[in-house]
Write an enzyme that holds these catalytic residues in place. Structure first.
Site, PDB file in Angstrom:
ATOM      1  N   ASP A 191      63.610 -42.512  86.532  1.00  0.00           N
ATOM      2  CA  ASP A 191      62.881 -43.728  86.194  1.00  0.00           C
ATOM      3  C   ASP A 191      63.637 -44.899  86.835  1.00  0.00           C
ATOM      4  OD1 ASP A 191      61.229 -45.593  84.635  1.00  0.00           O
ATOM      5  OD2 ASP A 191      63.047 -45.876  83.443  1.00  0.00           O
ATOM      6  N   ASP A 247      63.236 -48.955  85.843  1.00  0.00           N
ATOM      7  CA  ASP A 247      63.616 -50.022  84.913  1.00  0.00           C
ATOM      8  C   ASP A 247      64.298 -49.455  83.675  1.00  0.00           C
ATOM      9  OD1 ASP A 247      62.393 -52.274  86.335  1.00  0.00           O
ATOM     10  OD2 ASP A 247      60.507 -51.274  85.872  1.00  0.00           O
ATOM     11  N   ASP A 269      65.135 -43.512  80.358  1.00  0.00           N
ATOM     12  CA  ASP A 269      65.736 -44.238  79.240  1.00  0.00           C
ATOM     13  C   ASP A 269      64.797 -44.426  78.058  1.00  0.00           C
ATOM     14  OD1 ASP A 269      64.801 -47.515  79.339  1.00  0.00           O
ATOM     15  OD2 ASP A 269      64.274 -46.228  81.004  1.00  0.00           O
TER      16      ASP A 269
END
Length: 252
Positions: free
Chosen positions: A13, A15, A192
């Protein structure tokens, strides 16, 4: 037995995983809200809205701002002003404003998290193909990767406009695995947020959850990734590589 011994590729991922993009995103959101004479949200609040792409970010920002303005006007004894304005139209305008402002602040408001470049470099040197899967609008992705000097590490990049179904749908991850020429279970996905872990589970990919990103204020362990790490370079020993801090010591 090493849980990741069959891994033949790694996807990430963006961001909250590789980059801290909250300063730029929050600045653009607040400038867009301000342009519509709506209350501004601030970075701490915007962080809780990140992760589902720009359209959802705008919907969350507008819903909060309209409610905030209504509350403020009520305390002042004034009538609401949003009743005759379709929210869908405001979201559309807000998105256009956001895109304009974010194009101006994205690079200066985005920073690599510690050890990201070293970790990507070590994985690439091992011969593992690396992919990127982000819900961020596609036009912003390539320039940002170039500005941060990490574009060179990725053989496959999937932005939010490249697939019909964004994460947590498995389609973006399945597409990356297909382009890498490996089975989904051979591709490790590192993220995250619960969107990342849900997408990995739906795609059949093993997953790593990082503790430091933007997970809507939730602990990443609630999403039950296969492994949880405090730092991205904790990934290296699990894939048979020296920890990047140890590698840096050897190079000093």
């Amino acid at each position: 037995m090493n849980k990741f011994e069959d891994i033949r590729g790694v996807a990430f991922d963006l961001d909250g995983t590789l980059v801290d993009s909250a300063p730029g995103l929050a600045a653009a959101v607040d400038m867009a809200l301000y342009a519509l004479e709506l209350p501004v949200a601030g970075e701490e609040r915007v962080i809780t809205w990140i992760g589902n792409g720009a359209d959802v970010l705008m919907e969350r920002a507008l819903a909060w701002a309209r409610q905030e303005r209504a509350t403020l006007r009520k305390t002042m004894g004034k009538p609401p002003v949003d009743d005759d304005i379709p929210a869908e139209e405001q979201v559309r305008i807000l998105r256009k404003l956001f895109d304009r402002y974010y194009s101006e602040v994205a690079e200066e408001g985005t920073f690599l998290f510690p050890h990201v470049a070293d970790t990507l470099g070590a994985l690439q040197a091992k011969g593992l193909p690396l992919g990127l899967v982000t819900n961020k609008p596609t036009p912003f992705v390539a320039p940002l990767l170039e500005a941060l000097d990490i574009a060179k590490y990725f053989s496959v990049v999937i932005g939010g406009d490249d697939v019909q179904n964004k994460k947590p749908h498995p389609d973006p991850l399945l597409l990356v695995a297909e382009r890498m020429g490996i089975a989904p279970q051979q591709m490790l996905f590192v993220g995250d947020s619960r969107n990342d872990i849900q997408a990995a589970k739906a795609a059949g990919c093993p997953s790593v959850g990082l503790t430091y990103g933007y997970n809507y204020g939730e602990a990443i362990d609630l999403s039950q990734p296969d492994v949880i790490y405090q730092s991205i370079n904790d990934l290296l020993p699990a894939l048979g590589l020296p920890h990047s801090e140890n590698q840096e010591s050897k190079n000093d």
